[in-house]
Design an enzyme around this catalytic site. Structure first.
Site, mmCIF file in Angstrom:
data_model
loop_
_atom_site.group_PDB
_atom_site.id
_atom_site.type_symbol
_atom_site.label_atom_id
_atom_site.label_comp_id
_atom_site.label_asym_id
_atom_site.label_seq_id
_atom_site.Cartn_x
_atom_site.Cartn_y
_atom_site.Cartn_z
ATOM 1 C CG HIS A 358 -2.011 -0.970 1.165
ATOM 2 N ND1 HIS A 358 -3.240 -0.718 0.593
ATOM 3 C CD2 HIS A 358 -2.062 -2.243 1.609
ATOM 4 C CE1 HIS A 358 -4.004 -1.795 0.705
ATOM 5 N NE2 HIS A 358 -3.300 -2.734 1.315
ATOM 6 C CE LYS A 546 -5.934 13.985 -0.054
ATOM 7 N NZ LYS A 546 -6.171 12.776 -0.829
ATOM 8 N NE ARG A 547 -2.587 7.884 6.298
ATOM 9 C CZ ARG A 547 -1.345 7.457 6.029
ATOM 10 N NH1 ARG A 547 -0.465 7.304 6.998
ATOM 11 N NH2 ARG A 547 -0.985 7.169 4.798
ATOM 12 C CE LYS A 552 -1.873 10.754 2.702
ATOM 13 N NZ LYS A 552 -2.633 9.874 1.804
ATOM 14 C CB THR A 654 -9.840 4.950 -1.294
ATOM 15 O OG1 THR A 654 -9.335 5.304 0.003
ATOM 16 C CG2 THR A 654 -9.165 3.688 -1.771
ATOM 17 C CE LYS A 658 -13.555 6.074 0.759
ATOM 18 N NZ LYS A 658 -12.549 6.206 1.827
HETATM 19 C C1 26V Z 1 2.593 3.173 7.794
HETATM 20 C C2 26V Z 1 2.995 3.747 8.949
HETATM 21 C C3 26V Z 1 4.385 4.100 9.048
HETATM 22 C C4 26V Z 1 4.781 4.447 10.435
HETATM 23 C C5 26V Z 1 3.730 5.300 11.100
HETATM 24 C C6 26V Z 1 2.436 4.589 11.213
HETATM 25 C C7 26V Z 1 2.071 4.001 9.955
HETATM 26 C C8 26V Z 1 0.786 3.651 9.756
HETATM 27 C C9 26V Z 1 0.390 3.062 8.608
HETATM 28 C C10 26V Z 1 1.283 2.834 7.618
HETATM 29 C C11 26V Z 1 0.854 2.236 6.382
HETATM 30 C C12 26V Z 1 0.047 3.194 5.650
HETATM 31 C C13 26V Z 1 -0.339 2.581 4.405
HETATM 32 C C14 26V Z 1 -1.554 3.237 3.856
HETATM 33 O O1 26V Z 1 -2.493 3.599 4.544
HETATM 34 N N1 26V Z 1 -1.527 3.364 2.567
HETATM 35 C C15 26V Z 1 -2.637 3.883 1.834
HETATM 36 O O2 26V Z 1 -3.373 2.765 1.382
HETATM 37 C C16 26V Z 1 -4.510 3.154 0.646
HETATM 38 C C17 26V Z 1 -5.270 1.911 0.302
HETATM 39 O O3 26V Z 1 -4.556 1.141 -0.611
HETATM 40 C C18 26V Z 1 -4.079 3.921 -0.575
HETATM 41 O O4 26V Z 1 -5.234 4.357 -1.240
HETATM 42 C C19 26V Z 1 -3.239 5.128 -0.195
HETATM 43 O O5 26V Z 1 -2.735 5.743 -1.341
HETATM 44 C C20 26V Z 1 -2.090 4.687 0.682
HETATM 45 O O6 26V Z 1 -1.400 5.806 1.200
#
Ligand code: 26V
Length: 815
Positions: A358, A546-547, A552, A654, A658
């Site tokens: 992801h 978004k986050r 971003k 995503t 929406k």
């Molecule tokens: C990574 C990390 C890194 C350390 C801090 C905490 C943390 C938390 C989560 C993640 C993984 C994040 C991955 C994520 O959310 N990716 C998103 O996935 C979506 C669904 O596929 C995609 O639409 C987004 O572009 C992508 O950023």
């Protein structure tokens, strides 16, 4: 169609009955929370009836089952969604109306389960919805985080994190299943012993944490089947140490318990210290191990120990690398608990697992220090060592002598455990979440693997459930679509395409605009009620939700607004259509720069409010604690969707889908799923700007942000305002870090690594074009209708059908 659906009368009686029995009150003296509980229990009765009717069928039919392992499931509220999926929404709403219950306020009583953070978690929730609607047997597996991520408060313009106590009022949807508790072992050591002439490994002296499952039912739309979201909760083996307690050492008596149970307290504990990193690894093994153990037990119950057919009956999906330890865990269970040999176990494991990546952001490609891993999970570490040895031997044959390349591909190397390499080496399929993202995985991130196994890495573009994001969040638009093209699209979202001709129909466009306007009013009311913000419903509503992350580029949006503000202030004759910018974003608690950007958004909002003329044309609102529930109000009310990440950085996105499905126009870069949105809706119905991926790659070598700064007067001016006290008179140095990173970079890194200044001029141009289009409302509305019509391919039903065809091979259950 379903049997046994409750009538309006039955629903009313049930609600009244529940209020009496559960709370000893009637509808006139019940609190909103009590009414919510009573309505919820009534819906739950119907849900459970369905579950009881479909239970056991999968086992009888011996159908293959998917376990979707994910650290996050951002499911959102369940009540209204369940009413819709029971295809009984009308009766419920009618009953509530007749009981004079204020519906939106009652829905708001339900807390939003804090089981996720962003896109990855919401995607998992959309996929469970589609799996069930398509009658595919599946179980989502995660942790029952007691305090979720955090609740965001904005205090003096800054993000403050509060515990998100989402379980405070209980959770009527979950069913605890103590009989399916499993043990998870941490620490200790591994002894090698000879047993019947073969070497076996005994894990000893470990600490046990109990994993107790709680199941939340997931309904599909008009489907007879119910799947479950299984949330594992950590319990100590012993709840209390009686010896310590009897000696009066109360804190110590509870110590073991607290230490064990901390595992399921919060999502993504801060990992800027070793304890935090270790806790994350514990969480990952905790839910991965529990899920794998359950999957194996469940398999044995139906098929005995005929493990040869395990991959034909069980698929396990790894959602990002967080659950990657499930792979060696299945090896362990098969070998140590069921006596299989390595080769046999490996063959099974390789056919069972698939992995979705992801993100390509290097900080999110998980690595663990080998010593930490070895201490916490000694047996799993041993298995990884052997896996790695065999992997490197195989790679040596393909890449003889290329140690560096093999080192990059290895599971263990340079003192670290590489979770992404583990996934790519051991899964039968790896997928990216959009076309461009998959290309990057093939050409860069996993290029060495791609050369060895070119067919392993495949694209499956993300999708969203139209049931929650259109039918539930935008009932008025859904009704209007029914009126135009009939209700077929509800079961077959690709049929939304039939709406396209209505873009040219003036009368339809009027009704479409009226729906949007009503949704904007609903958002105004919501923001006023929840955070006291006042918005003008006739403004253009422009949303970036978004986050918060530098890639971003919320910062680029802010700088563009600041440039516009300056134009207004400097030219008394400047006019533009009034526009409200809405930001919704949580920042990771330890991500200082992201938090600073939140402060900047709020500081600019304050600056604008102080200027009488500018505030007539501009407004900025920061939507506090952006989550699934506020997204459901925001998205249907939005005119402009901001999707402005640096090309190559957003895996898919995503939110973009929406917003599109609800008739917002996108302003965006050719990144992630924007590329496919443009293909689907046509380049004339979207505002694209900025560098393409190839240009970004070139600029990575040649770009100097100071050139933009020196040549573009408007941008230089806005930049200077970051440090001259305009935005924060009481602390002029507040935003210096942002200025500095754009112009000089940090830690020896490249200045402006996400090309904010580079893309800003073209962004401003695209914004101008967008405003020109807004001036012609007929054009604007036609474009919006075309976006809704083209959004069907972004339904998660399509994505899940693709996963099933290419990855899982599940059979729909006929009931
Ligand atoms: C990574 C990390 C890194 C350390 C801090 C905490 C943390 C938390 C989560 C993640 C993984 C994040 C991955 C994520 O959310 N990716 C998103 O996935 C979506 C669904 O596929 C995609 O639409 C987004 O572009 C992508 O950023």
């Amino acid at each position: 169609m379903l049997y046994g659906r409750m009538t309006t009368e039955e629903i009313k009686l049930s609600i009244i009955e529940k209020l009496k029995r559960e709370f000893g009150c009637d509808i006139t003296d019940a609190t909103p929370q009590q009414i919510w509980q009573a309505v919820g229990m009534t819906v739950r009765d119907e849900v459970m009836e369905r579950r009881a009717a479909s239970h056991g069928v999968r086992k009888q039919e011996k159908a293959k089952k998917l376990y979707y392992l994910s650290a996050e499931f951002l499911v959102g509220r369940a009540l209204h969604n369940n009413m819709i999926n029971l295809v009984n929404e009308k009766n419920y709403l009618e009953a509530l109306e007749q009981l004079r219950v204020p519906v939106p306020q009652i829905f708001e009583q339900e807390s939003d389960p804090g089981l996720g953070n962003g896109g990855l978690g919401r995607l998992a929730a959309c996929y469970l919805d589609s799996l069930t609607s398509l009658q595919l047997p599946a179980m989502g597996c995660t942790i029952r985080y007691e305090y979720g991520l955090f609740r965001q408060k904005i205090v003096d313009g800054c993000q403050v994190e509060m515990p998100d106590n989402w379980l405070a009022n209980g959770n009527i949807w979950e069913i605890c299943r103590p009989n399916q508790t499993v043990d998870v072992h941490f620490g200790g050591r591994v002894d090698c012993v000879e047993e019947h002439g073969r070497t076996v490994f005994k894990h000893v002296d470990y600490k046990t944490v109990r994993a107790v499952p709680y199941d939340m039912p997931v309904l599909g739309y008009d489907s007879t089947m119910v799947n479950m979201l299984r949330m594992w909760s950590a319990r100590a083996e012993q709840s209390i140490d009686m010896n310590e307690f009897n000696r009066g050492q109360y804190a110590r008596a509870m110590e073991e318990r607290e230490l064990a149970e901390v595992i399921s307290k919060v999502l993504y504990p801060e990992d800027t210290h070793r304890e935090g990193r270790e806790l994350r690894l514990k969480q990952q093994y905790f839910f991965s191990s529990a899920s794998v153990q359950y999957a194996v037990n469940d398999f044995i119950e139906v098929y005995g120990k005929n493990f040869d057919i395990f991959p034909d009956k069980v698929a396990i999906h790894i959602n990002d690398t967080h659950p990657a330890v499930a792979i060696p865990e299945l090896m362990r269970v098969l070998m140590d608990e069921h006596g299989l040999g390595w080769d046999e176990a490996e063959r099974i494991v390789r056919r069972t697992f698939a992995y979705t990546n992801h993100t390509i952001m290097s900080e999110a490609l998980e690595k663990w220090p080998e010593d930490m891993f070895k201490n916490l999970l000694p047996r799993i570490y041993m298995i990884l060592e052997e896996m790695n040895r065999r992997l490197c031997a195989r790679l040596w044959k393909v890449y003889p002598g290329q140690w560096e390349r093999i080192g990059r591909m290895a599971i263990l190397g340079y003192g670290q455990v590489h979770m992404a390499n583990l996934c790519v080496a051991m899964c039968h399929t790896v997928n990216g979440v959009s076309q461009i993202h998959t290309e990057i995985l093939r050409k860069q991130t996993f290029h060495d693997y791609y050369l060895v196994e070119p067919r392993k890495i495949i694209p499956i573009t993300n999708g969203i459930t139209h049931r929650r994001w259109l039918m539930m969040a935008n009932g008025a638009l859904s009704d209007l679509i029914d009126e135009a093209i009939g209700p077929d699209w509800r079961a077959h979202p690709e049929k939304l395409s039939a709406l396209a001709p209505f873009a040219e129909d003036g009368a339809f466009r009027e009704k479409f605009a009226a729906v949007k306007r009503a949704n904007k009013q609903a958002l105004c009311a919501y923001l006023e009620r929840t955070q006291g913000a006042v918005l003008r419903p006739d403004d253009i509503f422009d949303a970036q939700a978004k986050r918060l992350h530098e890639y971003k580029r919320q910062l680029m949006n802010v700088l563009s607004i600041l440039v516009t503000y300056n134009r207004i202030v400097e030219d008394p004759n400047f006019v533009m259509p009034p526009r409200t910018f809405i930001f919704g974003a949580k920042s990771a608690p330890g991500y200082g720069r992201a938090k600073l950007i939140i402060q900047l958004i709020n500081a600019l909002s304050t600056l604008i409010k102080k200027h009488p003329r500018a505030s007539k044309m501009l407004n900025i609102v920061f939507l506090e604690n952006y989550n699934v529930s506020s997204a459901e109000v925001l998205i249907p009310a939005t005119d402009v969707s901001e999707q402005i990440s640096t090309a190559g950085k957003e895996a898919s996105g995503t939110g973009c889908m929406k917003f599109m499905m609800n008739g917002a126009l996108t302003i965006g870069t050719l990144d992630g799923a924007n590329v496919e949105i443009r293909q689907a809706v046509g380049p004339e119905n979207i505002f694209i700007f900025g560098m393409r991926l190839e240009e970004v790659e070139r600029a990575e070598r040649t770009y100097r942000s100071s050139e933009v700064y020196e040549t573009n007067v408007e941008i230089r001016r806005a930049m200077e305002q970051l440090i001259d006290g305009t935005l924060c008179p009481e602390d002029p140095r507040r935003f210096q870090d942002l200025y500095h990173t754009l112009l000089f970079g940090d830690w020896g890194g490249r200045p402006d690594q996400y090309f904010v200044l580079k893309d800003l001029p073209d962004y401003l141009r695209a914004q101008g074009e967008l405003l020109k289009t807004w001036q012609n409302q007929d054009d604007w509305r036609a474009m919006a209708v075309r976006n809704v019509a083209a959004s069907g391919v972004f339904a998660s039903d399509r994505a899940i059908a693709e996963y099933n065809e290419k990855v899982w091979h599940l059979k729909p259950l006929e009931l």
